[in-house]
Structure formats: structure tokens, C-alpha cells
Design a protein around this motif. Structure first.
Motif, PDB file in Angstrom:
ATOM      1  N   GLY A  90       4.793  -5.872  -3.829  1.00 56.91           N
ATOM      2  CA  GLY A  90       4.010  -6.915  -3.182  1.00 56.91           C
ATOM      3  C   GLY A  90       4.005  -6.833  -1.673  1.00 56.91           C
ATOM      4  O   GLY A  90       3.749  -7.819  -0.981  1.00 56.91           O
ATOM      5  N   ARG A  91       4.284  -5.635  -1.138  1.00 56.60           N
ATOM      6  CA  ARG A  91       4.380  -5.472   0.310  1.00 56.60           C
ATOM      7  C   ARG A  91       3.052  -5.145   0.977  1.00 56.60           C
ATOM      8  O   ARG A  91       2.882  -5.371   2.178  1.00 56.60           O
ATOM      9  CB  ARG A  91       5.382  -4.360   0.661  1.00 56.60           C
ATOM     10  N   ALA A  92       2.113  -4.567   0.233  1.00 51.02           N
ATOM     11  CA  ALA A  92       0.892  -4.088   0.871  1.00 51.02           C
ATOM     12  C   ALA A  92      -0.247  -3.957  -0.127  1.00 51.02           C
ATOM     13  O   ALA A  92      -0.049  -3.968  -1.336  1.00 51.02           O
ATOM     14  CB  ALA A  92       1.156  -2.733   1.544  1.00 51.02           C
ATOM     15  N   ASN A  93      -1.451  -3.837   0.445  1.00 50.51           N
ATOM     16  CA  ASN A  93      -2.655  -3.581  -0.333  1.00 50.51           C
ATOM     17  C   ASN A  93      -3.304  -2.326   0.240  1.00 50.51           C
ATOM     18  O   ASN A  93      -4.134  -2.411   1.145  1.00 50.51           O
ATOM     19  CB  ASN A  93      -3.617  -4.767  -0.241  1.00 50.51           C
ATOM     20  N   PRO A  94      -2.923  -1.150  -0.260  1.00 49.86           N
ATOM     21  CA  PRO A  94      -3.372   0.117   0.333  1.00 49.86           C
ATOM     22  C   PRO A  94      -4.889   0.302   0.247  1.00 49.86           C
ATOM     23  O   PRO A  94      -5.493   0.142  -0.819  1.00 49.86           O
ATOM     24  CB  PRO A  94      -2.645   1.174  -0.518  1.00 49.86           C
ATOM     25  N   LEU A  95      -5.477   0.674   1.373  1.00 53.01           N
ATOM     26  CA  LEU A  95      -6.919   0.932   1.429  1.00 53.01           C
ATOM     27  C   LEU A  95      -7.170   2.209   2.219  1.00 53.01           C
ATOM     28  O   LEU A  95      -6.662   2.355   3.336  1.00 53.01           O
ATOM     29  CB  LEU A  95      -7.650  -0.221   2.121  1.00 53.01           C
ATOM     30  N   SER A  96      -7.943   3.118   1.652  1.00 54.83           N
ATOM     31  CA  SER A  96      -8.387   4.276   2.426  1.00 54.83           C
ATOM     32  C   SER A  96      -9.350   3.778   3.504  1.00 54.83           C
ATOM     33  O   SER A  96      -9.859   2.653   3.425  1.00 54.83           O
ATOM     34  CB  SER A  96      -9.092   5.283   1.519  1.00 54.83           C
ATOM     35  N   ALA A  97      -9.602   4.605   4.507  1.00 52.99           N
ATOM     36  CA  ALA A  97     -10.408   4.176   5.652  1.00 52.99           C
ATOM     37  C   ALA A  97     -11.757   3.604   5.233  1.00 52.99           C
ATOM     38  O   ALA A  97     -12.182   2.557   5.716  1.00 52.99           O
ATOM     39  CB  ALA A  97     -10.596   5.345   6.613  1.00 52.99           C
TER      40      ALA A  97
END
Length: 212
Positions: free
Chosen positions: A119-126
Motif C-alpha cells: 500500500g505504499r505506491a501506485n506505480p505508473l509508467s510515464a
């Protein structure tokens, strides 16, 4: 141990992802699936910690599957698809992030899995970050002015604004006539000041959509 299900209709991609994840000591692949319908059935049975989900698949595509899967477990989209409709649809369906093949390293993927499950992050490519930012700006009718009281320097504000546009470190360096190393240093300081660890979290903090 983090349990993961990998869903992709391309057997070569599927096997490659499984092989990659097997190198991580704290990740276990519980199952694989070749379409959204099968993924939903398996997720209900196995309850993995995370589903890595492709977008374009037969039977039930990834966006439709994400609506159900997100009620069962965490979903991280992993696709070659870069169109804005698929990205927006996936996030609205409940996906925790959207990564485009070729934009991340094997280590980046493992870190993304750990961060999503924790629950630390919501990874998104550029490209995904750009779509999300544009959607938020359209919804609010405005974009941030100044540094929003976040304590960023003038240069850091310039870098942050380019980050919200989905620019890579190299593209930011070219835009601001800086070395890529200098940009990386600015990004590190921005993360520290915003109290975040990823680009997606920094964007959310900058746009006022997160309190952390």
C-alpha cells in the motif's frame, strides 16, 4: 511471501514474467491465466495478494476483468497498450497502477509489486502518469500554481511540472538544459520533500490528491 497471479494471453510474455518473478525471494507465482474470465475464476479460488493483468485478451479483456478482480485483490496492469482510454478505464476499474512493457526494469517490477501489496505506491509508467494527470486536471479545471506550500525550490517546481506531464528524466534534462544526473538529484530531493518514493505518489501529492 507475496503471492501473485500473472495474466496474459501471449504465452511468451507469460513465461517471461513467471521466470522473472521466480528470481525474487519474496514473490511466489500462484497461477497463470490467458484471459480475464479464467483470471477471475482463479482469483476467487486462490486469493492471491496481487494480479498482474494484461489489457488486450480474448473472452474478457483486462479492463473488464479489473472491475471484478479489484474487489477480490490488488490489480497491477502490465501491458504493451498505451492508449489513454485503456489506461483511464483500468484505473477507474480499480487497478492500483499501470506499467507499460519496455518502460521498467525487472527490478522495477518487483519493487512495484512490493509497493502495491504494502500500500505504499501506485506505480505508473510515464504515459500512464500523463493520462492520469490530464484526467485530474480536466476534472478540476486547474493545475497547481507555485509549489503549493510544499517547500520546493524554483528549479524543483520546474522539474515537478515536467514530471506531471509524463516526461522522463532524460526528457526533463533536455528541456531544462541540465545533465540527467542533475535531474535525478532534483527528483530525489523532491521525493524527500514530498515524503514519497515514486513518481506516481509525487504526482498525487503535487496535485493534492494524497495526504502522504
Amino acid at each position: 511471501m507475496i503471492s501473485v497471479m500473472v495474466v496474459d494471453d501471449n504465452p511468451v510474455v507469460l513465461m517471461g514474467l513467471v521466470a522473472l518473478l521466480e528470481t525474487a525471494d519474496d514473490v511466489k507465482v500462484l497461477a497463470t491465466a490467458g484471459d480475464g474470465r479464467q483470471a477471475i475464476e482463479l482469483a476467487r479460488q486462490l486469493r492471491p495478494d496481487l494480479v498482474l493483468l494484461d489489457v488486450r485478451m480474448p473472452e474478457v479483456d483486462g479492463v473488464r476483468a479489473a472491475r471484478t478482480l479489484a474487489t477480490i485483490t490488488r490489480v497491477l496492469m502490465l501491458s504493451y497498450n498505451e492508449d489513454s482510454e485503456s489506461i483511464r478505464g483500468s484505473i477507474q476499474a480499480g487497478a492500483c497502477g499501470y506499467l507499460v512493457h519496455g518502460s521498467f526494469s525487472p527490478d522495477d517490477l518487483v519493487v512495484a509489486i512490493r509497493d502495491v501489496v504494502a500500500g505504499r505506491a501506485n506505480p505508473l509508467s510515464a504515459v500512464a502518469a500523463r493520462v492520469v494527470v490530464q484526467s485530474l486536471q480536466c476534472a478540476s479545471g486547474a493545475s497547481p500554481a507555485g509549489d503549493g506550500g510544499l517547500g520546493l525550490s524554483t528549479r524543483e517546481v520546474e522539474v515537478m511540472r515536467l514530471i506531471t506531464q509524463g516526461r522522463s528524466n532524460l526528457e526533463i534534462a533536455d528541456e531544462l538544459v541540465l545533465s540527467e544526473k542533475t535531474v535525478k538529484n532534483h527528483v530525489s530531493r523532491i521525493y524527500a520533500k514530498l515524503g514519497v518514493r515514486t513518481r506516481a505518489a509525487a504526482i498525487a501529492r503535487w496535485l493534492g490528491t494524497s495526504n502522504s
